[in-house]
Write a protein that holds these residues in place. Structure first.
Motif, PDB file in Angstrom:
ATOM      1  N   ASP A  14      33.083  -4.310 -15.210  1.00  0.00           N
ATOM      2  CA  ASP A  14      32.843  -5.309 -14.171  1.00  0.00           C
ATOM      3  C   ASP A  14      31.392  -5.275 -13.728  1.00  0.00           C
ATOM      4  N   ILE A  15      30.876  -6.449 -13.297  1.00  0.00           N
ATOM      5  CA  ILE A  15      29.507  -6.545 -12.803  1.00  0.00           C
ATOM      6  C   ILE A  15      29.493  -6.087 -11.359  1.00  0.00           C
ATOM      7  N   ASN A  16      28.532  -5.261 -11.036  1.00  0.00           N
ATOM      8  CA  ASN A  16      28.381  -4.766  -9.674  1.00  0.00           C
ATOM      9  C   ASN A  16      27.450  -5.727  -8.942  1.00  0.00           C
ATOM     10  N   VAL A  17      27.964  -6.495  -7.980  1.00  0.00           N
ATOM     11  CA  VAL A  17      27.175  -7.496  -7.277  1.00  0.00           C
ATOM     12  C   VAL A  17      26.552  -6.970  -5.993  1.00  0.00           C
ATOM     13  N   THR A  18      26.819  -5.748  -5.629  1.00  0.00           N
ATOM     14  CA  THR A  18      26.278  -5.201  -4.381  1.00  0.00           C
ATOM     15  C   THR A  18      24.749  -5.184  -4.381  1.00  0.00           C
ATOM     16  N   PRO A  19      24.073  -4.725  -5.446  1.00  0.00           N
ATOM     17  CA  PRO A  19      22.611  -4.777  -5.421  1.00  0.00           C
ATOM     18  C   PRO A  19      22.070  -6.208  -5.369  1.00  0.00           C
ATOM     19  N   LEU A  20      22.777  -7.127  -6.019  1.00  0.00           N
ATOM     20  CA  LEU A  20      22.350  -8.518  -5.992  1.00  0.00           C
ATOM     21  C   LEU A  20      22.429  -9.083  -4.581  1.00  0.00           C
ATOM     22  N   VAL A  21      23.489  -8.784  -3.872  1.00  0.00           N
ATOM     23  CA  VAL A  21      23.642  -9.257  -2.495  1.00  0.00           C
ATOM     24  C   VAL A  21      22.588  -8.611  -1.608  1.00  0.00           C
ATOM     25  N   ASP A  22      22.289  -7.355  -1.820  1.00  0.00           N
ATOM     26  CA  ASP A  22      21.262  -6.671  -1.011  1.00  0.00           C
ATOM     27  C   ASP A  22      19.894  -7.332  -1.207  1.00  0.00           C
ATOM     28  N   VAL A  23      19.548  -7.620  -2.445  1.00  0.00           N
ATOM     29  CA  VAL A  23      18.256  -8.253  -2.719  1.00  0.00           C
ATOM     30  C   VAL A  23      18.203  -9.648  -2.103  1.00  0.00           C
ATOM     31  N   MET A  24      19.282 -10.408  -2.209  1.00  0.00           N
ATOM     32  CA  MET A  24      19.315 -11.764  -1.646  1.00  0.00           C
ATOM     33  C   MET A  24      19.183 -11.725  -0.127  1.00  0.00           C
ATOM     34  N   LEU A  25      19.828 -10.780   0.538  1.00  0.00           N
ATOM     35  CA  LEU A  25      19.708 -10.663   2.002  1.00  0.00           C
ATOM     36  C   LEU A  25      18.293 -10.291   2.418  1.00  0.00           C
ATOM     37  N   VAL A  26      17.653  -9.421   1.673  1.00  0.00           N
ATOM     38  CA  VAL A  26      16.270  -9.041   1.978  1.00  0.00           C
ATOM     39  C   VAL A  26      15.350 -10.254   1.811  1.00  0.00           C
ATOM     40  N   LEU A  27      15.529 -11.022   0.738  1.00  0.00           N
ATOM     41  CA  LEU A  27      14.711 -12.224   0.542  1.00  0.00           C
ATOM     42  C   LEU A  27      14.956 -13.254   1.639  1.00  0.00           C
ATOM     43  N   LEU A  28      16.197 -13.397   2.060  1.00  0.00           N
ATOM     44  CA  LEU A  28      16.516 -14.330   3.130  1.00  0.00           C
ATOM     45  C   LEU A  28      15.822 -13.938   4.426  1.00  0.00           C
ATOM     46  N   ILE A  29      15.819 -12.666   4.742  1.00  0.00           N
ATOM     47  CA  ILE A  29      15.148 -12.196   5.963  1.00  0.00           C
ATOM     48  C   ILE A  29      13.645 -12.414   5.861  1.00  0.00           C
ATOM     49  N   ILE A  30      13.078 -12.177   4.695  1.00  0.00           N
ATOM     50  CA  ILE A  30      11.633 -12.391   4.514  1.00  0.00           C
ATOM     51  C   ILE A  30      11.285 -13.863   4.707  1.00  0.00           C
ATOM     52  N   PHE A  31      12.070 -14.765   4.128  1.00  0.00           N
ATOM     53  CA  PHE A  31      11.801 -16.199   4.282  1.00  0.00           C
ATOM     54  C   PHE A  31      11.995 -16.664   5.717  1.00  0.00           C
ATOM     55  N   ILE A  32      12.973 -16.115   6.413  1.00  0.00           N
ATOM     56  CA  ILE A  32      13.194 -16.491   7.815  1.00  0.00           C
ATOM     57  C   ILE A  32      12.012 -16.071   8.677  1.00  0.00           C
ATOM     58  N   ILE A  33      11.442 -14.932   8.393  1.00  0.00           N
ATOM     59  CA  ILE A  33      10.319 -14.433   9.192  1.00  0.00           C
ATOM     60  C   ILE A  33       9.030 -15.187   8.852  1.00  0.00           C
ATOM     61  N   THR A  34       8.784 -15.464   7.567  1.00  0.00           N
ATOM     62  CA  THR A  34       7.505 -16.058   7.174  1.00  0.00           C
ATOM     63  C   THR A  34       7.475 -17.586   7.263  1.00  0.00           C
ATOM     64  N   ALA A  35       8.616 -18.248   7.353  1.00  0.00           N
ATOM     65  CA  ALA A  35       8.624 -19.717   7.388  1.00  0.00           C
ATOM     66  C   ALA A  35       7.868 -20.279   8.596  1.00  0.00           C
ATOM     67  N   PRO A  36       8.054 -19.761   9.817  1.00  0.00           N
ATOM     68  CA  PRO A  36       7.269 -20.313  10.931  1.00  0.00           C
ATOM     69  C   PRO A  36       5.770 -20.049  10.802  1.00  0.00           C
ATOM     70  N   LEU A  37       5.397 -18.999  10.108  1.00  0.00           N
ATOM     71  CA  LEU A  37       3.976 -18.691   9.946  1.00  0.00           C
ATOM     72  C   LEU A  37       3.308 -19.624   8.945  1.00  0.00           C
ATOM     73  N   MET A  38       4.086 -20.222   8.058  1.00  0.00           N
ATOM     74  CA  MET A  38       3.518 -21.089   7.028  1.00  0.00           C
ATOM     75  C   MET A  38       3.228 -22.492   7.545  1.00  0.00           C
ATOM     76  N   GLN A  39       3.672 -22.804   8.727  1.00  0.00           N
ATOM     77  CA  GLN A  39       3.398 -24.123   9.287  1.00  0.00           C
ATOM     78  C   GLN A  39       2.040 -24.089   9.972  1.00  0.00           C
ATOM     79  N   HIS A  40       1.027 -24.314   9.186  1.00  0.00           N
ATOM     80  CA  HIS A  40      -0.334 -24.286   9.683  1.00  0.00           C
ATOM     81  C   HIS A  40      -0.713 -25.692  10.137  1.00  0.00           C
ATOM     82  N   LYS A  41      -0.983 -25.844  11.404  1.00  0.00           N
ATOM     83  CA  LYS A  41      -1.307 -27.151  11.958  1.00  0.00           C
ATOM     84  C   LYS A  41      -2.796 -27.210  12.275  1.00  0.00           C
ATOM     85  N   VAL A  42      -3.410 -28.281  11.805  1.00  0.00           N
ATOM     86  CA  VAL A  42      -4.821 -28.514  12.066  1.00  0.00           C
ATOM     87  C   VAL A  42      -4.913 -29.625  13.096  1.00  0.00           C
ATOM     88  N   LYS A  43      -5.628 -29.380  14.154  1.00  0.00           N
ATOM     89  CA  LYS A  43      -5.786 -30.388  15.188  1.00  0.00           C
ATOM     90  C   LYS A  43      -6.950 -31.299  14.821  1.00  0.00           C
TER      91      LYS A  43
END
Length: 141
Positions: A14-43
């Protein structure tokens, strides 16, 4: 991949999906944190438009010329009957005006396209640049 019902200590297929889920959760947290920082607004300050027309601009507008063509080939210059010779001279003088007035060409419903084409060629040969064709919208569309 053979499965057996007995509890043998063979390799697990059987395929062990636990490491896959761990990596996906880490990537999700990284994207949630960095998404507001990527909105660079120039006045920037955009120019404001003045929509009020000046009175002199209203007087400078050129009234369009309307040429109507009936089925029998009779011509009308702004609803005034006219001959082809007079049409050529009027178009020649209108082409010399600055700014040049637009020309609207209206054909009767049953006017031959050849007649409309002839009038268009006359207008172009006299120097008219802005030639438009007028049609009415079909009801129900």
């Amino acid at each position: 991949m053979a499965f057996s019902s007995d509890n043998s200590s063979g390799p697990m297929n059987d395929i062990n999906v636990t490491p896959l889920v761990d990596v996906m959760l880490v990537l999700l947290i990284i994207f949630i944190i960095t998404a507001p920082l990527m909105q660079h607004k120039v006045k920037i300050e955009l120019p404001e438009a003045n929509l009020v027309q000046k009175e002199e601009d209203k007087n400078d507008r050129v009234m369009p010329i309307t040429i109507s063509v009936k089925e029998d080939g009779s011509l009308f210059w702004n609803d005034e009957p006219i001959t082809r010779e007079v049409l050529e001279s009027r178009l020649s003088s209108a082409a010399q005006q600055t700014p040049q007035p637009p020309l609207n060409l209206r054909g009767d419903k049953t006017t031959k396209m050849r007649t409309i084409n002839d009038i268009t060629k006359i207008a172009q040969s006299q120097g008219m640049l802005d030639i438009g064709f007028v049609a009415t919208k079909v009801k129900g569309q």
